[in-house]
Design a protein around this motif. Structure first.
Motif, PDB file in Angstrom:
ATOM      1  N   PRO A 135      47.169  40.789  43.079  1.00 14.08           N
ATOM      2  CA  PRO A 135      48.432  41.351  42.248  1.00 14.08           C
ATOM      3  C   PRO A 135      48.546  40.377  40.791  1.00 14.08           C
ATOM      4  O   PRO A 135      48.550  39.170  40.756  1.00 14.08           O
ATOM      5  N   PRO A 136      49.265  40.873  40.068  1.00 13.70           N
ATOM      6  CA  PRO A 136      49.305  39.942  38.485  1.00 13.70           C
ATOM      7  C   PRO A 136      50.401  39.604  38.982  1.00 13.70           C
ATOM      8  O   PRO A 136      50.448  38.497  38.009  1.00 13.70           O
ATOM      9  N   HIS A 142      33.008  48.157  36.117  1.00 13.96           N
ATOM     10  CA  HIS A 142      34.612  48.068  35.365  1.00 13.96           C
ATOM     11  C   HIS A 142      35.833  46.736  36.462  1.00 13.96           C
ATOM     12  O   HIS A 142      36.476  46.369  36.045  1.00 13.96           O
ATOM     13  N   GLN A 198      48.089  36.857  39.842  1.00  7.85           N
ATOM     14  CA  GLN A 198      47.135  36.336  38.851  1.00  7.85           C
ATOM     15  C   GLN A 198      47.755  35.373  37.812  1.00  7.85           C
ATOM     16  O   GLN A 198      46.887  34.646  37.544  1.00  7.85           O
ATOM     17  N   ARG A 233      37.507  42.892  45.203  1.00  4.13           N
ATOM     18  CA  ARG A 233      38.091  43.036  44.172  1.00  4.13           C
ATOM     19  C   ARG A 233      39.034  42.739  43.160  1.00  4.13           C
ATOM     20  O   ARG A 233      39.832  42.222  43.442  1.00  4.13           O
ATOM     21  N   PRO A 234      38.502  42.623  42.095  1.00  8.31           N
ATOM     22  CA  PRO A 234      40.256  41.896  41.213  1.00  8.31           C
ATOM     23  C   PRO A 234      41.187  42.020  41.009  1.00  8.31           C
ATOM     24  O   PRO A 234      42.604  41.745  41.358  1.00  8.31           O
ATOM     25  N   SER A 235      41.616  43.694  41.973  1.00  9.79           N
ATOM     26  CA  SER A 235      42.684  44.506  41.891  1.00  9.79           C
ATOM     27  C   SER A 235      43.717  43.967  43.807  1.00  9.79           C
ATOM     28  O   SER A 235      44.671  44.583  43.661  1.00  9.79           O
ATOM     29  N   SER A 236      42.872  43.217  43.469  1.00  9.50           N
ATOM     30  CA  SER A 236      43.119  43.019  45.491  1.00  9.50           C
ATOM     31  C   SER A 236      44.521  41.954  45.380  1.00  9.50           C
ATOM     32  O   SER A 236      44.542  42.152  46.019  1.00  9.50           O
ATOM     33  N   THR A 285      33.377  35.594  39.458  1.00 13.25           N
ATOM     34  CA  THR A 285      32.949  36.614  39.886  1.00 13.25           C
ATOM     35  C   THR A 285      31.592  36.985  40.166  1.00 13.25           C
ATOM     36  O   THR A 285      30.714  36.708  39.581  1.00 13.25           O
ATOM     37  N   SER A 341      41.760  40.348  50.228  1.00 13.84           N
ATOM     38  CA  SER A 341      42.435  41.738  50.724  1.00 13.84           C
ATOM     39  C   SER A 341      43.088  42.355  51.800  1.00 13.84           C
ATOM     40  O   SER A 341      44.404  42.903  51.866  1.00 13.84           O
TER      41      SER A 341
END
Length: 177
Positions: A158-159, A177, A162, A153-156, A170, A115
């Motif tokens: 970008p798609p 969430h 990913q 965190r997974p949202s760190s 994990t 991140s």
């Protein structure tokens, strides 16, 4: 393939990265492997610097060394792509078999604190390097260049990146969430 490790602080992300780096030296069945590390965390990967198969452990604040590594990796992926195509090989394993070059080195790039890397390189004057990183993650897998990214965190991630991560681990997260 590429790997993402998710976990809140103190869950063992850096320990997992160090374990992968050490295991890379003791897996003769997988062939030789070189390790490079980008340490945007708390310098938890610095202890790897003395290992013979570790090319570099680069502190996140060392922009010059980081960009030199990414430039070299880009050239390496391009050069390997040409050689693998000539050998009609789709992976490093096939290339080793078909070409007889059993010494073709796999390259493992560890990123601790992804991140922070993203924050520093995605939207700034350095954005081109973040794009290069994403391209390397996409194109490098087939030619033996793999990335392991550790973040909180997974949202760190970008798609677009990913989509090029084949495995995820994990650890304990701060939020369900």
């Amino acid at each position: 393939g590429n790997l993402a490790v998710f976990g809140t602080g103190g869950t063992g992300k850096s320990t997992l990265l160090r374990t992968l780096a050490i295991a890379a030296a003791v897996t003769p069945r997988s062939g030789p492997c070189d390790v490079y590390a980008l340490d945007f965390g708390s310098r938890g990967l610095a202890m790897l610097e003395g290992l013979p198969h570790v090319g570099a452990v680069i502190n996140g604040s060392d922009h010059e060394r980081l960009t030199r590594l990414l430039s070299w990796l880009k050239d390496e992926v391009e050069e390997r792509s040409v050689r693998y195509a000539a050998a009609q090989a789709g992976t490093i394993t096939e290339y080793r078999e078909r070409s007889g070059h059993q010494d073709e080195r796999r390259i493992l790039v560890l990123v601790d604190g992804f991140s922070a890397f993203r924050e520093e390189y995605e939207v700034s004057a350095n954005a081109g390097w973040f794009t290069t990183f994403g391209q390397l993650a996409a194109d490098g897998r087939a030619v033996g260049v793999h990335f392991v990214m550790a973040t909180d965190r997974p949202s760190s991630i970008p798609p677009s990146l990913q989509a090029n991560i084949q495995r995820r681990i994990t650890l304990r997260l701060a939020d369900t969430h």
